[in-house]
Design a protein around this motif. Structure first.
Motif, short mmCIF file in Angstrom:
data_model
loop_
_atom_site.label_atom_id
_atom_site.label_comp_id
_atom_site.label_asym_id
_atom_site.label_seq_id
_atom_site.Cartn_x
_atom_site.Cartn_y
_atom_site.Cartn_z
N ARG A 8 0.64 -1.25 0.05
CA ARG A 8 0.01 -0.24 0.03
C ARG A 8 0.72 1.32 -0.03
O ARG A 8 0.62 2.11 -0.66
N ASN A 9 1.83 1.16 0.73
CA ASN A 9 2.68 2.29 0.78
C ASN A 9 3.60 2.58 -0.44
O ASN A 9 3.93 3.68 -1.27
N LYS A 10 3.77 1.42 -1.15
CA LYS A 10 4.55 1.56 -2.73
C LYS A 10 3.46 2.25 -3.45
O LYS A 10 3.96 2.96 -4.17
N ALA A 11 2.41 1.85 -3.55
CA ALA A 11 1.06 2.53 -4.31
C ALA A 11 1.17 3.94 -3.90
O ALA A 11 1.12 4.87 -4.89
N ASP A 12 0.98 4.29 -2.72
CA ASP A 12 0.86 5.64 -2.32
C ASP A 12 2.29 6.35 -2.79
O ASP A 12 2.24 7.52 -3.27
N ALA A 13 3.52 5.99 -2.79
CA ALA A 13 4.83 6.43 -3.24
C ALA A 13 4.47 6.86 -4.80
O ALA A 13 4.71 7.96 -5.25
N GLU A 14 4.10 5.99 -5.60
CA GLU A 14 3.67 6.07 -7.06
C GLU A 14 2.78 7.24 -7.39
O GLU A 14 2.76 8.06 -8.15
N ILE A 15 1.61 7.21 -6.42
CA ILE A 15 0.78 8.54 -6.44
C ILE A 15 1.60 9.85 -6.11
O ILE A 15 1.36 10.86 -7.30
N MET A 16 2.26 9.81 -5.10
CA MET A 16 2.81 11.06 -4.68
C MET A 16 3.99 11.56 -5.89
O MET A 16 3.97 12.59 -6.28
N GLU A 17 4.62 10.46 -6.53
CA GLU A 17 5.51 10.78 -7.51
C GLU A 17 5.01 11.32 -8.79
O GLU A 17 5.13 12.30 -9.58
N ASP B 253 16.57 17.80 -3.43
CA ASP B 253 16.26 19.34 -2.38
C ASP B 253 15.55 18.77 -1.41
O ASP B 253 15.68 19.24 -0.13
N TYR B 254 14.66 17.82 -1.64
CA TYR B 254 13.65 17.42 -0.71
C TYR B 254 13.68 15.90 -0.76
O TYR B 254 13.81 15.38 -1.54
N VAL B 255 13.64 15.29 0.47
CA VAL B 255 13.51 13.92 0.55
C VAL B 255 11.95 13.59 1.26
O VAL B 255 11.82 14.06 2.49
N ILE B 256 11.17 12.89 0.52
CA ILE B 256 10.08 12.25 1.14
C ILE B 256 10.31 10.95 1.94
O ILE B 256 10.81 10.07 1.12
N ASN C 63 -2.36 13.64 -1.54
CA ASN C 63 -2.56 14.48 -2.51
C ASN C 63 -2.19 16.09 -2.40
O ASN C 63 -2.30 16.78 -3.32
N ARG C 64 -1.66 16.21 -1.13
CA ARG C 64 -1.35 17.76 -0.89
C ARG C 64 0.14 17.72 -0.89
O ARG C 64 0.86 18.72 -0.34
N ILE C 65 0.93 16.63 -1.49
CA ILE C 65 2.26 16.61 -1.53
C ILE C 65 2.94 17.78 -2.00
O ILE C 65 3.89 18.38 -1.67
N THR C 66 2.47 18.45 -3.14
CA THR C 66 3.05 19.50 -3.82
C THR C 66 2.85 20.76 -3.02
O THR C 66 3.64 21.61 -2.93
N ASP D 274 -10.28 9.13 -2.45
CA ASP D 274 -10.23 8.10 -3.25
C ASP D 274 -9.01 8.02 -4.17
O ASP D 274 -8.92 8.66 -5.03
N LYS D 275 -8.13 6.91 -3.63
CA LYS D 275 -6.69 7.12 -4.23
C LYS D 275 -6.98 6.61 -5.69
O LYS D 275 -5.73 6.77 -6.53
N LEU D 276 -7.97 5.90 -6.25
CA LEU D 276 -8.08 5.37 -7.53
C LEU D 276 -8.34 6.62 -8.43
O LEU D 276 -8.35 6.60 -9.84
N GLU D 277 -8.50 7.74 -7.96
CA GLU D 277 -8.77 9.05 -8.61
C GLU D 277 -7.85 9.86 -8.78
O GLU D 277 -7.78 11.00 -9.62
N LEU D 278 -6.54 9.26 -8.23
CA LEU D 278 -5.21 10.14 -8.26
C LEU D 278 -4.35 9.25 -9.52
O LEU D 278 -4.51 8.24 -9.65
N PRO D 279 -3.36 10.20 -9.95
CA PRO D 279 -2.67 9.65 -11.01
C PRO D 279 -1.52 8.42 -10.51
O PRO D 279 -1.23 8.66 -9.16
N ARG D 280 -0.93 7.87 -11.17
CA ARG D 280 0.02 6.68 -10.72
C ARG D 280 1.26 6.83 -11.78
O ARG D 280 1.15 7.06 -12.76
N MET D 281 2.30 6.79 -11.10
CA MET D 281 3.65 6.54 -11.92
C MET D 281 3.52 4.91 -12.52
O MET D 281 3.37 4.22 -11.49
#
Length: 424
Positions: free
Chosen positions: A12-21, A38-41, A97-100, A121-128
């Motif tokens: 789940r965390n890996k999927a979240d990381a792909e969303i943030m990326e 410059d930043y490390v998440i 979804n507020r990462i930027t 709803d994370k399926l509404e967010l983009p993925r890498m």
């Protein structure tokens, strides 16, 4: 602005990381290696006390090295006090979804802290689209259990199942891009759909009806939910597109300890499920989880767990020592087990687990099997998965293809083999 993402813990965390990326890339940020960032998440896990300590140490290391750090994942929900006050922002699992925005505010000297529980709803967010072989699809977030030792539920919350239509859409898109393995991920796939009038079996039927040569790996499911639709689930598993792999955590072989854990099933329920699956799938790859040293675990209770493992003989056992987590009932229970005794029990079960796994894996030597190759192995060669999700290492093979192999050797943790044919 250059960003590096470090992810720890579950799929789940890996999927979240792909969303943030994806959100960052779409906003014009560059994803880079650690040295250039410059930043490390730091996308954290905090399921156990040792894991939390590792997260603490890693965040401090990065800050001391002069990096600007943003903390996401489960730790902010479970123990926000453990996070170094020097970090630039803190986001919970439902605020990714507020990462930027977090970085933009940090650049202006404003520290965003958002650990609210909201209906994202994370399926509404983009993925890498990272790997070209395995794609993780979150099917729900949260669970319906109230385990007395678990802090993850503080982060992920109550069950929110994503619609089958959106899941199917993501799977079709992944397959169109050439992915060959779909991993269905959740805190508990067994209760998927209970909140929206469906269940996991119905979802699997929809996914296996999609055309193409691919495989589905179903994530962990708890016995108390599986037993409610056991026959239906087994019928769904009969499709060749589903790996004959079952991750069914029992946690203890003693019913009184299970009651104290708040697990709401019995040892007998667990064994009923295993027997039913093995009747239909004799080569089922059974994985389970055990917690040793839970408060009040007597020697008799521990021996009940040992006897269960000897009877059931899982292919793999994930053994953990009880770790009191902040805010949980178990952390306040009397009769806490001393550390040396829990460690002793853990070591015993680990040795037993290796012996059982070695015995099972030896039966594969000399056989010819169909394997999906994943990529380069950690110690060389090519790593792949058999159709019951056994790990196998090959000297060489094309990546991301179904190949026929012969098993030449087995260890307690993986198989070794050689390529016979491939689709190349």
């Amino acid at each position: 602005m250059r960003v590096h993402i470090e992810t720890y813990g579950c799929t789940r965390n890996k999927a979240d990381a792909e969303i943030m990326e994806a959100l960052l890339v779409n906003a014009g940020y560059e994803i880079v290696d650690l040295d250039s960032a410059d930043y490390v998440i730091v996308n954290t896990c905090a399921v156990k006390d040792p894991t939390e300590n590792h997260m603490r140490k890693r965040i401090k290391e990065l800050l001391d090295a002069g990096k600007k750090v943003i903390v996401t994942g489960c730790l902010p929900h479970i123990n926000i006090e453990a996070i170094d006050e020097r970090v630039s922002a803190i986001l919970g699992v439902k605020s990714i979804n507020r990462i930027t925005e977090a970085i933009e505010l940090a650049e202006r000297g404003v520290k965003l802290v958002d650990v609210e529980q909201r209906g994202i709803d994370k399926l509404e967010l983009p993925r890498m689209w990272k790997s070209k072989v395995v794609f993780v699809v979150p099917i729900s977030e949260g669970c319906l259990n109230a385990c007395t030792y678990c802090a993850t539920r503080f982060a992920r919350g109550i069950l929110k199942s994503y619609s089958p239509e959106k899941i199917v859409r993501w799977v079709k898109e992944a397959l169109a891009k050439g992915y060959k393995e779909i991993q269905l991920s959740s805190e508990d796939t067994g209760c998927y759909g209970f909140d929206i009038g469906t269940n996991l079996a119905e979802l699997l039927d929809e996914l296996t009806s999609i055309e193409g040569e691919f495989r589905i790996r179903v994530g962990m499911m708890n016995p108390n939910h599986v037993i409610k639709f056991l026959d239906e689930l087994i019928d769904a598993y009969k499709d060749e597109k589903i790996y004959k792999f079952l991750h069914l955590p029992v946690q203890s072989g003693d019913n009184e300890i299970l009651r104290k854990m708040g697990r709401t099933y019995t040892v007998e329920d667990f064994e009923t499920i295993v027997k039913a699956f093995r009747k239909e799938f004799p080569e089922l790859n059974l994985n389970t989880d055990i917690i040793v040293g839970f408060p009040g675990e007597s020697e008799e209770a521990f021996q009940n767990t040992v006897e269960l493992i000897k009877r059931v003989k899982p292919d793999k056992i994930n053994v953990s020592r009880f770790s009191p987590r902040p805010g949980t009932l178990a952390a306040r229970m009397p009769d806490q087990i001393v550390g040396w005794r829990a460690k002793e029990r853990s070591r015993y079960l680990h040795r037993l687990r290796l012996a059982i796994s070695y015995e099972i894996n030896q039966k594969y030597v000399g056989r010819e099997l169909l394997v999906l190759t994943h990529g380069e192995g950690k110690k060389g060669g090519v790593e792949g998965r058999t159709m019951n999700y056994k790990e196998i290492i090959l000297p060489e093979a094309p990546i991301g293809e179904f190949v026929k192999v012969k098993v030449t050797k087995a260890t307690a943790t993986y198989l070794m083999g050689e390529l016979i044919t491939s689709s190349l």
